[in-house]
Design a protein around this motif. Structure first.
Motif, PDB file in Angstrom:
ATOM      1  N   SER A 501     100.365  23.512  42.155  1.00  0.00           N
ATOM      2  CA  SER A 501     101.432  24.448  41.845  1.00  0.00           C
ATOM      3  C   SER A 501     102.719  23.656  41.680  1.00  0.00           C
ATOM      4  CB  SER A 501     101.590  25.491  42.954  1.00  0.00           C
ATOM      5  OG  SER A 501     102.626  26.397  42.655  1.00  0.00           O
ATOM      6  N   GLY A 502     103.246  23.642  40.457  1.00  0.00           N
ATOM      7  CA  GLY A 502     104.431  22.841  40.196  1.00  0.00           C
ATOM      8  C   GLY A 502     104.157  21.372  40.456  1.00  0.00           C
ATOM      9  N   ASP A 503     105.015  20.729  41.262  1.00  0.00           N
ATOM     10  CA  ASP A 503     104.816  19.304  41.557  1.00  0.00           C
ATOM     11  C   ASP A 503     104.096  19.101  42.885  1.00  0.00           C
ATOM     12  OD1 ASP A 503     106.777  20.079  43.309  1.00  0.00           O
ATOM     13  OD2 ASP A 503     108.192  18.474  42.804  1.00  0.00           O
ATOM     14  N   THR A 504     103.427  20.159  43.376  1.00  0.00           N
ATOM     15  CA  THR A 504     102.681  20.072  44.627  1.00  0.00           C
ATOM     16  C   THR A 504     101.189  20.076  44.343  1.00  0.00           C
ATOM     17  OG1 THR A 504     104.416  21.177  45.901  1.00  0.00           O
ATOM     18  CG2 THR A 504     102.183  21.216  46.825  1.00  0.00           C
ATOM     19  N   VAL A 505     100.476  19.111  44.912  1.00  0.00           N
ATOM     20  CA  VAL A 505      99.020  19.040  44.805  1.00  0.00           C
ATOM     21  C   VAL A 505      98.454  19.041  46.224  1.00  0.00           C
ATOM     22  CG1 VAL A 505      97.040  17.679  44.028  1.00  0.00           C
ATOM     23  CG2 VAL A 505      99.129  17.742  42.648  1.00  0.00           C
ATOM     24  N   ILE A 506      97.514  19.956  46.492  1.00  0.00           N
ATOM     25  CA  ILE A 506      96.871  20.026  47.802  1.00  0.00           C
ATOM     26  C   ILE A 506      95.384  19.806  47.609  1.00  0.00           C
ATOM     27  CG2 ILE A 506      96.461  21.414  49.860  1.00  0.00           C
ATOM     28  CD1 ILE A 506      98.964  23.025  49.158  1.00  0.00           C
ATOM     29  N   VAL A 517      95.453  10.437  43.372  1.00  0.00           N
ATOM     30  CA  VAL A 517      96.874  10.559  43.686  1.00  0.00           C
ATOM     31  C   VAL A 517      97.598  10.978  42.410  1.00  0.00           C
ATOM     32  CG1 VAL A 517      98.946   9.318  44.418  1.00  0.00           C
ATOM     33  CG2 VAL A 517      96.737   8.826  45.507  1.00  0.00           C
ATOM     34  N   PRO A 518      98.382  12.041  42.427  1.00  0.00           N
ATOM     35  CA  PRO A 518      99.092  12.447  41.208  1.00  0.00           C
ATOM     36  C   PRO A 518     100.147  11.422  40.820  1.00  0.00           C
ATOM     37  CG  PRO A 518      99.841  13.732  43.096  1.00  0.00           C
ATOM     38  CD  PRO A 518      98.665  12.934  43.562  1.00  0.00           C
ATOM     39  N   ALA A 519     100.446  11.371  39.534  1.00  0.00           N
ATOM     40  CA  ALA A 519     101.428  10.397  39.045  1.00  0.00           C
ATOM     41  C   ALA A 519     102.825  10.719  39.525  1.00  0.00           C
ATOM     42  CB  ALA A 519     101.389  10.357  37.516  1.00  0.00           C
ATOM     43  N   THR A 520     103.116  11.994  39.777  1.00  0.00           N
ATOM     44  CA  THR A 520     104.424  12.407  40.275  1.00  0.00           C
ATOM     45  C   THR A 520     104.217  13.499  41.326  1.00  0.00           C
ATOM     46  OG1 THR A 520     104.644  14.093  38.549  1.00  0.00           O
ATOM     47  CG2 THR A 520     105.553  11.916  38.065  1.00  0.00           C
ATOM     48  N   GLY A 521     105.291  13.817  42.025  1.00  0.00           N
ATOM     49  CA  GLY A 521     105.239  14.921  42.971  1.00  0.00           C
ATOM     50  C   GLY A 521     104.652  14.536  44.318  1.00  0.00           C
ATOM     51  N   THR A 522     104.176  15.540  45.044  1.00  0.00           N
ATOM     52  CA  THR A 522     103.712  15.365  46.419  1.00  0.00           C
ATOM     53  C   THR A 522     102.251  15.741  46.544  1.00  0.00           C
ATOM     54  OG1 THR A 522     105.916  15.841  47.310  1.00  0.00           O
ATOM     55  CG2 THR A 522     104.057  16.081  48.821  1.00  0.00           C
ATOM     56  N   LEU A 577      96.149  15.448  58.375  1.00  0.00           N
ATOM     57  CA  LEU A 577      96.830  15.708  57.110  1.00  0.00           C
ATOM     58  C   LEU A 577      97.655  14.500  56.699  1.00  0.00           C
ATOM     59  CD1 LEU A 577      97.647  17.920  54.980  1.00  0.00           C
ATOM     60  CD2 LEU A 577      99.567  18.460  56.493  1.00  0.00           C
ATOM     61  N   LEU A 578      97.569  14.173  55.417  1.00  0.00           N
ATOM     62  CA  LEU A 578      98.419  13.135  54.820  1.00  0.00           C
ATOM     63  C   LEU A 578      99.388  13.800  53.851  1.00  0.00           C
ATOM     64  CD1 LEU A 578      99.246  10.230  53.838  1.00  0.00           C
ATOM     65  CD2 LEU A 578      97.327  10.407  52.219  1.00  0.00           C
ATOM     66  N   ARG A 579     100.663  13.495  54.003  1.00  0.00           N
ATOM     67  CA  ARG A 579     101.664  13.896  53.006  1.00  0.00           C
ATOM     68  C   ARG A 579     102.122  12.638  52.294  1.00  0.00           C
ATOM     69  NH1 ARG A 579     107.251  14.199  52.302  1.00  0.00           N
ATOM     70  NH2 ARG A 579     107.952  15.997  51.056  1.00  0.00           N
ATOM     71  N   LEU A 580     101.901  12.600  50.986  1.00  0.00           N
ATOM     72  CA  LEU A 580     102.236  11.422  50.178  1.00  0.00           C
ATOM     73  C   LEU A 580     103.210  11.866  49.095  1.00  0.00           C
ATOM     74  CD1 LEU A 580     101.272   8.416  50.160  1.00  0.00           C
ATOM     75  CD2 LEU A 580      99.754   9.051  48.288  1.00  0.00           C
ATOM     76  N   ALA A 581     104.480  11.517  49.259  1.00  0.00           N
ATOM     77  CA  ALA A 581     105.517  11.929  48.321  1.00  0.00           C
ATOM     78  C   ALA A 581     105.874  10.759  47.424  1.00  0.00           C
ATOM     79  CB  ALA A 581     106.745  12.421  49.068  1.00  0.00           C
ATOM     80  N   ARG A 582     105.561  10.871  46.124  1.00  0.00           N
ATOM     81  CA  ARG A 582     105.858   9.789  45.193  1.00  0.00           C
ATOM     82  C   ARG A 582     107.361   9.640  45.029  1.00  0.00           C
ATOM     83  NH1 ARG A 582     101.430   7.652  42.061  1.00  0.00           N
ATOM     84  NH2 ARG A 582     103.078   6.351  41.210  1.00  0.00           N
ATOM     85  N   GLN A 583     107.835   8.393  45.137  1.00  0.00           N
ATOM     86  CA  GLN A 583     109.255   8.097  44.966  1.00  0.00           C
ATOM     87  C   GLN A 583     109.525   7.404  43.642  1.00  0.00           C
ATOM     88  OE1 GLN A 583     109.777   5.822  48.594  1.00  0.00           O
ATOM     89  NE2 GLN A 583     110.523   7.630  49.705  1.00  0.00           N
ATOM     90  N   SER A 584     108.519   6.734  43.120  1.00  0.00           N
ATOM     91  CA  SER A 584     108.682   6.046  41.823  1.00  0.00           C
ATOM     92  C   SER A 584     107.315   5.826  41.217  1.00  0.00           C
ATOM     93  CB  SER A 584     109.390   4.703  42.012  1.00  0.00           C
ATOM     94  OG  SER A 584     108.638   3.846  42.848  1.00  0.00           O
TER      95      SER A 584
END
Length: 584
Positions: A501-506, A517-522, A577-584
């Protein structure tokens, strides 16, 4: 694609003086037959999607058959497939879908989770018979669909041959049904929030006191509804249905039902009450009144299935359920056993009946029930014809079986349309480890959890798990339940499921398979497997901020993580749970 002739089985029902029509469309050849003169139309609303309509010149059973090469096929998905996801033989008994049981849809899945052929029928009330399976003589996969068709509507089929992800094609089937049969109101928020159920925790031993004892803890942990199951209507505890049908609260267990409901609602919980819709028990005062208006007697249940083709029967049932909402203050109804109306060879309706078929009687009964309330249905009654009368649909019973709960909720998500999908109730032994409590929750992450244990007897660790993961369900309900949905490998029972949903992937991981791992987002990665060495499939270089939580929501580690293309390994605790927030 190859032609259909030759896939009939010797024991298939033969039409009297059948007319046959060959139709070529979308690279397929269809064989259409009926004891009537047939005409047909075919359209491709989008490339690779076919809508076929076969119309008889009079009311008649119409059958349409086709087959495709069984190449790279891995599974056959059906709405009533249970745990079986293999390729069935074509000679097996046909399935029947109708308003009260099953849904007229199926999908032959190929390698890479693509849909080789997804099909659905437009008829969602009257019986639709389907036969699907491997044709042994040719190595092809055969299909036929049959139902009674009228000259003004015909038999309508939708086929998807686009080789897209199978979940995408099934979601579009749900949209097609919605377009064919009219818009359905969206469900209220409460239907999508965690709930507490009394069934596994109390069985039939429910009382106002026992329910009220759970209400406060349930609300505090994150539930927004309580569902009171069997036992409220009688002092009998025999697990049968000999005392159902009169639907009066037990004077000993629920002496003041309205006051009790008000207390539970005062905790901030919606209240739903269970009804075994079709049954009247042998030991009730109603028995003599209805015994001449029944479809079947269920010896093992000690109850009869009443016949909804009679208006006074429908009025009797609907009156009981309406009273719960209008007089007792209930917020909703848990409607059980609709599938029991699907009896083979029902008796001919008598002169007091106002409709010919049981399907139509069930539809009219449901239309009389209260509309502005929560209504829970259950597998296997999953027909889109039920959408106007419900707000949620629950997985069929699978106590303490996380894998089955996962598969059943995922199956429901694929074709539930507007309805909220609920898991079967979650229970565990009092000595269960917090990690295993968490994995039960994770196995139904993409549905609405129903908790059914004694909340006052949980260990501190078990309560921490419940509070953390029910909070996650609530916070991410939009993405988990309404985002784009991509379960993987139906042939393996969905070892990985993803929602976007949007830039969120679960993503939930139930086996040691790599996670993209998505190219962008969390990315939120829930580990529902005992192995903790999680493999990440990284598409490109960059940096991400990683936060790892254990099953209770406690931070294990946090920091920046360099990413390089290829496979990376990271340790995520079981139930964590792992939260992986892409920064670049």
């Amino acid at each position: 694609m190859t032609a259909a002739p030759g896939i009939w089985q010797p024991h298939d029902r033969a039409f009297e003086q059948p007319e046959e029509v060959r139709v070529e469309a979308a690279g397929l050849e269809f064989e259409c037959s009926a004891a009537a003169v047939l005409t047909w139309t075919a359209a491709e609303p989008s490339p690779g999607v076919l809508e076929l309509r076969v119309v008889p010149d009079r009311s008649a059973d119409v059958r349409v058959a086709w087959r495709v090469p069984c190449v790279d096929a891995t599974a056959f998905w059906a709405a009533d497939g249970g745990e079986h996801r293999g390729l069935p033989p074509f000679w097996r008994r046909p399935r029947t879908a109708a308003l009260e049981k099953n849904a007229p849809v199926g999908c032959l899945v190929g390698a890479g989770d693509v849909a080789l052929c997804t099909f659905a029928a437009g008829e969602v009330v009257r019986p639709v018979r389907t036969r699907t399976g491997v044709v042994e003589e040719t190595g092809e996969f055969g299909f036929w669909v049959e139902h009674e068709a009228e000259p003004d509507t015909g038999l309508v089929l939708r086929l998807d041959l686009t080789r897209r992800h199978f979940a995408t094609t099934l979601a579009e089937v749900a949209g097609w049904w919605r377009a064919l049969h009219g818009p359905v109101a969206d469900v209220p928020r409460a239907a999508r929030m965690p709930a507490y159920s009394t069934w596994y925790a109390m069985q039939q031993h429910v009382s106002a006191e026992s329910v009220e004892r759970q209400a406060g803890p349930a609300a505090e942990l994150g539930c927004e509804a309580i569902i009171v199951d069997d036992g409220w209507h009688s002092d009998d505890r025999g697990r049968g249905y000999g005392y159902v049908g009169e639907w009066e609260p037990s004077p000993t267990a629920f002496p003041d039902i309205s006051g009790h409901v008000a207390k539970v609602r005062g905790e901030g919980l919606a209240y739903l009450l269970w009804y075994a819709l079709p049954f009247v028990g042998r030991h009730t005062a109603l028995w003599e009144r209805v015994r001449g208006y029944t479809l079947a007697y269920k010896e093992h249940m000690n109850a009869a299935v009443v016949d909804p083709r009679y208006p006074h029967v429908r009025d009797l049932i609907a009156g009981h359920l309406t009273r719960a909402v209008t007089e007792w203050g209930m917020d909703g109804l848990k409607i059980d056993f609709i599938d029991q109306f699907a009896v083979e060879d029902p008796p001919e309706p008598g002169p007091e009946a106002d409709c010919r078929t049981v399907n139509e009687g069930v539809r009219r009964l449901l239309a009389q029930l209260p509309r502005d309330c929560l209504v829970e249905l259950r597998q296997p009654y999953v027909s889109p014809g039920l959408w106007p009368y419900a707000t949620m649909v629950r997985a069929s019973d699978c106590p303490l079986s996380p894998a089955h709960n996962r598969q059943r909720t995922v199956d429901l998500r694929l074709i539930a349309g507007p309805l909220a999908v609920h898991a079967d109730m979650l229970m565990w032994h009092p000595d269960e480890r917090p990690e295993h409590v968490a994995t039960q929750l994770l196995n139904v992450l993409f549905a609405v959890p129903q908790i059914s244990v004694d909340l006052t007897a949980q260990t501190p660790g078990q309560r921490e798990v419940l509070r953390f993961w029910l909070g996650f369900f609530r916070e991410h309900a939009e993405a988990l339940q309404r985002g784009s949905f991509e379960p993987a490998r139906p042939d393996l029972g969905y070892p990985q499921v993803t929602a976007r949903s949007g830039d969120t992937v679960i993503t939930a991981r139930y086996a040691p398979v790599p996670v993209a791992v998505p190219a962008t987002g969390t990315l939120w990665l829930a580990n529902g497997d005992a192995s903790t060495d999680v493999l990440l499939r990284v598409p490109g270089s960059g940096t991400a901020h990683a936060t790892i939580l254990d099953c209770r929501g406690r931070t294990v580690t946090e920091g920046d993580l360099p990413l390089r293309p290829g496979i990376a390994q990271i340790d995520v605790p079981e139930g964590g749970l792992l939260r992986l927030a892409r920064q670049s």
